[in-house]
Design a protein around this motif. Sequence first.
Motif, PDB file in Angstrom:
ATOM      1  N   ARG A   1       0.817  -1.212   0.000  1.00  0.00           N
ATOM      2  CA  ARG A   1       0.000   0.000   0.000  1.00  0.00           C
ATOM      3  C   ARG A   1       0.855   1.269   0.000  1.00  0.00           C
ATOM      4  O   ARG A   1       0.576   2.219  -0.751  1.00  0.00           O
ATOM      5  CB  ARG A   1      -0.917   0.003   1.215  1.00  0.00           C
ATOM      6  CG  ARG A   1      -1.848   1.207   1.305  1.00  0.00           C
ATOM      7  CD  ARG A   1      -2.795   1.081   2.476  1.00  0.00           C
ATOM      8  NE  ARG A   1      -3.623  -0.114   2.346  1.00  0.00           N
ATOM      9  CZ  ARG A   1      -4.511  -0.499   3.281  1.00  0.00           C
ATOM     10  NH1 ARG A   1      -4.660   0.224   4.376  1.00  0.00           N
ATOM     11  NH2 ARG A   1      -5.222  -1.590   3.099  1.00  0.00           N
ATOM     12  N   MET A   2       1.890   1.319   0.825  1.00  0.00           N
ATOM     13  CA  MET A   2       2.704   2.524   0.916  1.00  0.00           C
ATOM     14  C   MET A   2       3.469   2.778  -0.388  1.00  0.00           C
ATOM     15  O   MET A   2       3.646   3.927  -0.791  1.00  0.00           O
ATOM     16  CB  MET A   2       3.674   2.415   2.091  1.00  0.00           C
ATOM     17  CG  MET A   2       2.996   2.353   3.450  1.00  0.00           C
ATOM     18  SD  MET A   2       1.850   3.724   3.730  1.00  0.00           S
ATOM     19  CE  MET A   2       2.942   5.133   3.625  1.00  0.00           C
TER      20      MET A   2
ATOM     21  N   ILE B   1       1.006   4.300  -2.781  1.00  0.00           N
ATOM     22  CA  ILE B   1       0.770   5.709  -2.438  1.00  0.00           C
ATOM     23  C   ILE B   1       1.943   6.558  -2.895  1.00  0.00           C
ATOM     24  O   ILE B   1       1.770   7.662  -3.428  1.00  0.00           O
ATOM     25  CB  ILE B   1       0.534   5.857  -0.917  1.00  0.00           C
ATOM     26  CG1 ILE B   1      -0.779   5.174  -0.513  1.00  0.00           C
ATOM     27  CG2 ILE B   1       0.502   7.330  -0.518  1.00  0.00           C
ATOM     28  CD1 ILE B   1      -1.039   5.165   0.982  1.00  0.00           C
TER      29      ILE B   1
ATOM     30  N   PHE C   1       1.701   7.158  -6.536  1.00  0.00           N
ATOM     31  CA  PHE C   1       0.660   8.146  -6.813  1.00  0.00           C
ATOM     32  C   PHE C   1       1.209   9.562  -6.679  1.00  0.00           C
ATOM     33  O   PHE C   1       1.018  10.413  -7.570  1.00  0.00           O
ATOM     34  CB  PHE C   1      -0.518   7.939  -5.861  1.00  0.00           C
ATOM     35  CG  PHE C   1      -1.576   9.006  -5.939  1.00  0.00           C
ATOM     36  CD1 PHE C   1      -2.464   9.047  -7.002  1.00  0.00           C
ATOM     37  CD2 PHE C   1      -1.674   9.969  -4.941  1.00  0.00           C
ATOM     38  CE1 PHE C   1      -3.437  10.044  -7.074  1.00  0.00           C
ATOM     39  CE2 PHE C   1      -2.637  10.961  -5.007  1.00  0.00           C
ATOM     40  CZ  PHE C   1      -3.526  11.000  -6.079  1.00  0.00           C
ATOM     41  N   PHE C   2       1.928   9.825  -5.591  1.00  0.00           N
ATOM     42  CA  PHE C   2       2.457  11.175  -5.373  1.00  0.00           C
ATOM     43  C   PHE C   2       3.574  11.505  -6.357  1.00  0.00           C
ATOM     44  O   PHE C   2       3.688  12.646  -6.816  1.00  0.00           O
ATOM     45  CB  PHE C   2       2.955  11.323  -3.932  1.00  0.00           C
ATOM     46  CG  PHE C   2       1.864  11.583  -2.944  1.00  0.00           C
ATOM     47  CD1 PHE C   2       1.204  12.802  -2.915  1.00  0.00           C
ATOM     48  CD2 PHE C   2       1.476  10.609  -2.039  1.00  0.00           C
ATOM     49  CE1 PHE C   2       0.187  13.049  -2.014  1.00  0.00           C
ATOM     50  CE2 PHE C   2       0.467  10.847  -1.125  1.00  0.00           C
ATOM     51  CZ  PHE C   2      -0.183  12.071  -1.106  1.00  0.00           C
TER      52      PHE C   2
ATOM     53  N   SER D   1       8.167   9.613  -0.926  1.00  0.00           N
ATOM     54  CA  SER D   1       7.494   8.716  -1.874  1.00  0.00           C
ATOM     55  C   SER D   1       8.502   7.808  -2.566  1.00  0.00           C
ATOM     56  O   SER D   1       8.276   6.600  -2.706  1.00  0.00           O
ATOM     57  CB  SER D   1       6.731   9.537  -2.917  1.00  0.00           C
ATOM     58  OG  SER D   1       5.735  10.338  -2.311  1.00  0.00           O
TER      59      SER D   1
ATOM     60  N   TYR E   1       9.683   5.069  -0.217  1.00  0.00           N
ATOM     61  CA  TYR E   1       8.675   4.014  -0.058  1.00  0.00           C
ATOM     62  C   TYR E   1       8.604   3.131  -1.309  1.00  0.00           C
ATOM     63  O   TYR E   1       8.405   1.915  -1.206  1.00  0.00           O
ATOM     64  CB  TYR E   1       7.303   4.626   0.241  1.00  0.00           C
ATOM     65  CG  TYR E   1       7.061   4.859   1.710  1.00  0.00           C
ATOM     66  CD1 TYR E   1       7.038   3.791   2.614  1.00  0.00           C
ATOM     67  CD2 TYR E   1       6.845   6.140   2.216  1.00  0.00           C
ATOM     68  CE1 TYR E   1       6.819   3.999   3.958  1.00  0.00           C
ATOM     69  CE2 TYR E   1       6.623   6.362   3.562  1.00  0.00           C
ATOM     70  CZ  TYR E   1       6.616   5.282   4.432  1.00  0.00           C
ATOM     71  OH  TYR E   1       6.407   5.502   5.771  1.00  0.00           O
TER      72      TYR E   1
END
Length: 290
Positions: free
Chosen positions: A19-20, A23, A26-27, A273, A276
Amino acid sequence: MIVSRSFWADARRRFVKNRMAMIGCFFVVLIFLFAAFGGVFAQYNIEEIDWSLLGKVETEGGPNLTNGHWFGVDELGRDLYARVVQGTRVSLLVGFVAGITSVMIGSIFGAIAGYYGGRTDQFIMAAYNITLSIPYIIFFVVWQAFFGRSVTQMVLVMILINWTAGLLITRGQVMTLKNREFVDAARMLGLSDLKIIARHILPNMLWVIVIYTSITIPDAIMMESLVSFLGVGIQEPQTSWGALISEGASTMTYGTLWQLMFPALFFAVNQISLYYIGDGLRDALDPKER
C-alpha cells in the motif's frame, strides 16, 4: 489447477499489494505531472517581476488567487509558483538522469571487476576507493570553477561522483554467478566474455540493479538539493528545490514562510514517496522475501 507465475509477474503482484509503495507512486506521478504541465497554469514567467509588490512582499506577497500568485512571490517579486515548477523539473531531471546513469556505469564496472578478477578487479577497486576519498562538495566547487554552473554540468559532475553506485553489490553478485553451470555452458558454446556478461549474468541480477537504482535516485536528488542549498549548485536564472529552499530559509525570519514551505513540501513529499517505492521494490524483488 495451480497457475505458475514468472519471477517478474510475482514481483509485480507483490509490489501492487504494497500500500505505501502504491501511495508513493501516486504522489510521484502527481509531481511529474506538475513538472510537465504545471507551467500551463502559471500566470507569470520565471523571471517576470511584479513591481506592484516590491517593498511589500512581507505583507502582500503571500499566496493569492486574485493576483495569480498561487504560491506567492519570492523576495525579488518573482512568481514562486512558476519557479517551483521550474525547480521541480530541474531536480527531477538531475536526480533521475544522474541516478540511473550512475547505477548503469557502476553496474558495468562492477560486473567487469567481478567477472575478470585479478588486476582488472584491483584497478577498478582502486578507482572506486579514490573516488570515495574525494570530498564531493570540493569537487563540485572545482568542477564548476572550470566548466561553469549549469544543469548539464550538474548532471555530469554528479555522474562522475556517483559512478560507483551499485559497483560493490554488482561485483559480489557476479563473483557468485560466474561459476554457475549456465555460465560454464555459455563458455563451452563459444560465447565471448562480453556476451556472457550482457546476456547471462546481468539479466540474472537485474532485480539487484532495479532495487539499487530506486535507492540512488532519491539520493541523487538529495545531493543536488544539498549543493544547491549551499550555493554551489544550480545558478540563476535556473533554479531547483535546493536553491529555492535556500532562498526561503534565508528570508523566513521576515515572516515570508511560504517561500520556504512550498519548495520544501514538494521536496519532502517526493523524497518520502521515492523511498517508499524503493522499499516496495526491495520487498517485491528480493528472493529472500519471497
